[in-house]
Design a protein around this motif. Structure first.
Motif, mmCIF file in Angstrom:
data_model
loop_
_atom_site.group_PDB
_atom_site.id
_atom_site.type_symbol
_atom_site.label_atom_id
_atom_site.label_comp_id
_atom_site.label_asym_id
_atom_site.label_seq_id
_atom_site.Cartn_x
_atom_site.Cartn_y
_atom_site.Cartn_z
ATOM 1 N N ARG A 52 -4.983 8.979 8.468
ATOM 2 C CA ARG A 52 -4.892 9.653 7.166
ATOM 3 C C ARG A 52 -6.288 10.018 6.659
ATOM 4 N NH1 ARG A 52 -1.581 5.318 7.189
ATOM 5 N NH2 ARG A 52 0.632 5.619 6.745
ATOM 6 N N ARG A 106 0.829 -1.207 0.000
ATOM 7 C CA ARG A 106 0.000 0.000 0.000
ATOM 8 C C ARG A 106 0.861 1.254 0.000
ATOM 9 N NH1 ARG A 106 -1.257 3.796 3.205
ATOM 10 N NH2 ARG A 106 -0.033 2.887 4.886
ATOM 11 N N LYS A 107 1.910 1.242 0.845
ATOM 12 C CA LYS A 107 2.796 2.400 0.903
ATOM 13 C C LYS A 107 3.496 2.624 -0.437
ATOM 14 C CE LYS A 107 3.763 1.839 5.844
ATOM 15 N NZ LYS A 107 4.816 1.519 6.846
ATOM 16 N N LEU A 162 1.730 13.411 0.725
ATOM 17 C CA LEU A 162 1.785 11.956 0.535
ATOM 18 C C LEU A 162 3.226 11.467 0.398
ATOM 19 C CD1 LEU A 162 -1.223 11.330 -1.881
ATOM 20 C CD2 LEU A 162 -0.992 10.496 0.458
ATOM 21 N N VAL A 195 0.994 4.078 -2.987
ATOM 22 C CA VAL A 195 0.720 5.499 -2.768
ATOM 23 C C VAL A 195 1.929 6.339 -3.175
ATOM 24 C CG1 VAL A 195 0.248 7.240 -1.006
ATOM 25 C CG2 VAL A 195 -0.966 5.069 -0.960
ATOM 26 N N ALA A 210 5.165 9.035 2.965
ATOM 27 C CA ALA A 210 5.794 7.795 2.505
ATOM 28 C C ALA A 210 7.258 7.737 2.920
ATOM 29 C CB ALA A 210 5.659 7.680 0.987
ATOM 30 N N VAL A 267 2.285 6.273 -7.089
ATOM 31 C CA VAL A 267 1.249 7.067 -7.751
ATOM 32 C C VAL A 267 1.497 8.560 -7.518
ATOM 33 C CG1 VAL A 267 -1.207 7.628 -7.698
ATOM 34 C CG2 VAL A 267 -0.478 5.242 -7.715
ATOM 35 N N SER A 268 1.852 8.907 -6.281
ATOM 36 C CA SER A 268 2.111 10.318 -5.977
ATOM 37 C C SER A 268 3.272 10.837 -6.808
ATOM 38 C CB SER A 268 2.409 10.483 -4.480
ATOM 39 O OG SER A 268 1.334 10.003 -3.701
#
Length: 430
Positions: free
Chosen positions: A373, A204-205, A261, A208, A265, A211-212
Motif C-alpha cells: 500500500r 488497523r483495517k 481504501l 482505515v 477494506a 476513517v475512510s
C-alpha cells in the motif's frame, strides 16, 4: 582374538583328515573313517550354530564360550552388539533432547509422511490443532484440519507463503501454517498462534475503513460546493478561479483515494468473492480497453487479443477493478506514442492475462514491493498521474480471492509486463 582364523581352520581340517586316515589305516575302513570324521565335524558345527541361534534370541546373555573360528564369531558379534547399543544410546539421547526442546516450543511442530499422515507432533501442535496422541496417529492431516483452504494449500506444489486459518479447536484463535518438504517427500508443518497479530491487523483495517467511511460525507459536501462555485465561475473574481480549480482536482483525488481504501477494506474482509460465477473476460477487457482509449485520448496504441472461449469463475466487479488498474497504469506510465498490448489466453497451466507496455520500466529492487500500500517508485511521477498508490495492492487482493498470482517483469527503459496467472480450477471453457 588376533589369530589368523583361516590358518586355524585349515590346520584343523588337516588334523581331522589325518586322524581319519590313521583310523582307516588301523581298521582298514578308510571310507567309513572319513564318513565318521566328517559327520562328527558337521555335528560339532551344527551344535555351535544352535548355540549362536540361542544366544541371538536372548541377546541379554553373555556370549557362549567357544574356540577357534566359532569363538572368533561369538566375540565379533558381541563387540558389534556393544557398538550398536552405544550408537543407539547416543541416537536415543539426541532424539530425547530434540523431543524435549520441541515440546518446550510455543510453536507447533508436526511431522507428516508423503501421503500427509500424522507421524509425530509436539505438545503445542496438539493444543493448537486439537490432536490426540492415541487416536490421531497415522490419520491424514486433512481429516483433522478440515478447512477447504488448507486442503488446497496442502495439495499445491508451492508452499513458500504461509497460510492463515482459524484454529479447529477455537474459532477465536488464528493460526499460521507453514509446510516444508524434506527427506523423501515427507512434510514438516509449523503452526504458530498469530491471534494477537491478527487482532492488531484487524484493528488497523477497521480504523482505515471507518476513517475512510467517515470522511466521505464531509468530502462530498466540499466537492459539491466546489462544483457549484465552478458552475458560477463567471461571477467569481479571476484570482480565485485557479484556486477553485486546484481544490476541485485535489478533492477528486481524495475521493479516488477513499474509494480505493474502502474497496481494499472490503477485499480484505472476505476470503473469496461472494458472487463467484463464470465471467466473460473477453467482453470485460473490451470494455476496459474502451475506457483506456478514452483515458489515453489517442496518444497510445492499445491492442487486445482475448480468447472468447475462456471464462473465469469469480466476481466481475472485482476482476474489473484489478484488470482496469493494470491497463490504466500502463496508459499513465507509457510515453505518448507508446504501445500497450492486452492478451487473455489459457493453456494446461490455467488462464493468463498479460498487460504489456512500452513505458519507462521499473528497476528490479522496486518489484518485490510494488503491491504494498502507498509504495511509489517515483513519488513525483505518481502525483502527476493522480495515482493513489493502492492500485497494485487492490490487484493483489483480487487475485488472492481468485486463487491467482501476479508476475511482474520489467526492464528499465524497455517497459513492463504484468501477468495474472489463474489455476485451472478457476477456468471455465465456453
Amino acid at each position: 582374538m588376533n589369530q589368523d582364523w583361516r590358518g586355524i581352520l585349515l590346520r584343523r581340517l588337516l588334523l581331522l583328515l589325518g586322524a581319519c586316515l590313521l583310523l582307516g589305516l588301523v581298521t582298514g575302513q578308510y571310507a567309513w573313517a572319513l564318513v565318521l570324521g566328517l559327520a562328527g565335524y558337521l555335528y560339532w558345527n551344527l551344535r555351535q550354530l544352535l548355540r549362536l541361534h540361542h544366544w541371538l534370541k536372548n541377546a541379554d546373555e553373555l556370549p557362549p564360550e567357544g574356540s577357534g573360528v566359532w569363538g572368533e564369531v561369538f566375540d565379533q558379534i558381541y563387540h558389534l552388539q556393544k557398538r550398536n547399543q552405544r550408537a543407539r544410546g547416543r541416537l536415543q539421547a539426541v532424539i530425547d533432547r530434540v523431543q524435549e526442546s520441541t515440546a518446550a516450543l510455543k510453536d507447533g511442530v508436526v511431522m507428516l509422511d508423503r501421503q500427509g499422515n500424522l507421524e509425530w507432533w509436539n505438545r503445542a501442535a496438539g493444543q493448537l490443532l486439537g490432536l490426540k496422541r492415541k487416536q490421531d496417529g497415522g490419520q491424514p492431516i486433512t481429516n483433522l484440519v478440515r478447512h477447504p483452504r488448507f486442503k488446497e494449500y496442502f495439495e499445491q506444489d508451492n508452499h513458500r507463503e504461509p497460510l492463515e486459518l482459524p484454529s479447529p479447536v477455537d474459532d477465536h484463535l488464528r493460526l499460521q501454517l507453514q509446510l516444508t518438504l524434506y527427506g523423501n517427500g515427507e512434510h514438516l508443518m509449523l503452526v504458530r498462534d498469530v491471534t494477537r497479530l491478527h487482532q492488531l491487523e484487524q484493528m488497523r483495517k477497521d480504523f482505515v475503513a471507518n476513517v475512510s467511511h467517515e470522511l466521505r460525507t464531509p468530502l462530498t459536501v466540499l466537492t459539491g460546493y466546489l462544483e457549484t462555485l465552478q458552475d458560477n465561475v463567471d461571477d467569481i473574481q479571476p484570482r480565485w478561479r485557479r484556486a477553485l480549480q486546484q481544490m476541485q482536482q485535489q478533492g477528486a483525488r481524495m475521493q479516488n483515494l477513499l474509494n480505493d481504501l474502502l474497496l481494499l477494506a472490503r477485499l480484505e474482509a472476505t476470503d473469496y468473492p461472494a458472487d463467484s460465477k463464470p465471467v466473460a473476460v473477453d467482453l470485460l477487457l473490451l470494455s476496459i480497453r474502451g475506457d483506456a482509449q478514452a483515458l489515453s485520448a489517442d496518444r497510445h496504441r492499445i491492442s487486445l487479443e482475448a480468447d472468447a472461449t475462456v471464462r473465469l469463475k469469480g466476481s466481475e466487479s472485482e476482476l474489473r477493478s484489478a484488470f482496469s488498474n493494470l491497463v490504466f497504469n500502463a496508459v499513465k506510465y507509457s510515453p505518448e506514442g507508446g504501445e500497450i498490448r492486452i492478451r487473455w489466453w489459457a493453456d494446461a497451466e490455467g488462464a493468463h492475462l498479460a498487460v504489456q507496455d512500452s513505458g519507462l520500466g521499473i528497476e528490479a529492487r522496486h518489484i518485490p514491493r510494488l503491491t504494498e500500500r502507498f509504495y511509489r517508485v517515483d513519488a513525483s511521477r505518481s502525483a502527476n498521474t493522480g495515482g493513489t498508490g493502492l492500485g497494485l495492492a487492490i490487484v493483489k487482493h483480487v487475485l488472492i480471492h481468485h486463487r491467482g498470482q501476479l508476475q511482474i517483469d520489467s526492464t528499465p527503459g524497455k517497459g513492463s509486463t504484468f501477468t495474472c496467472h489463474f489455476p485451472p480450477a478457476q477456468v471455465v471453457r465456453r
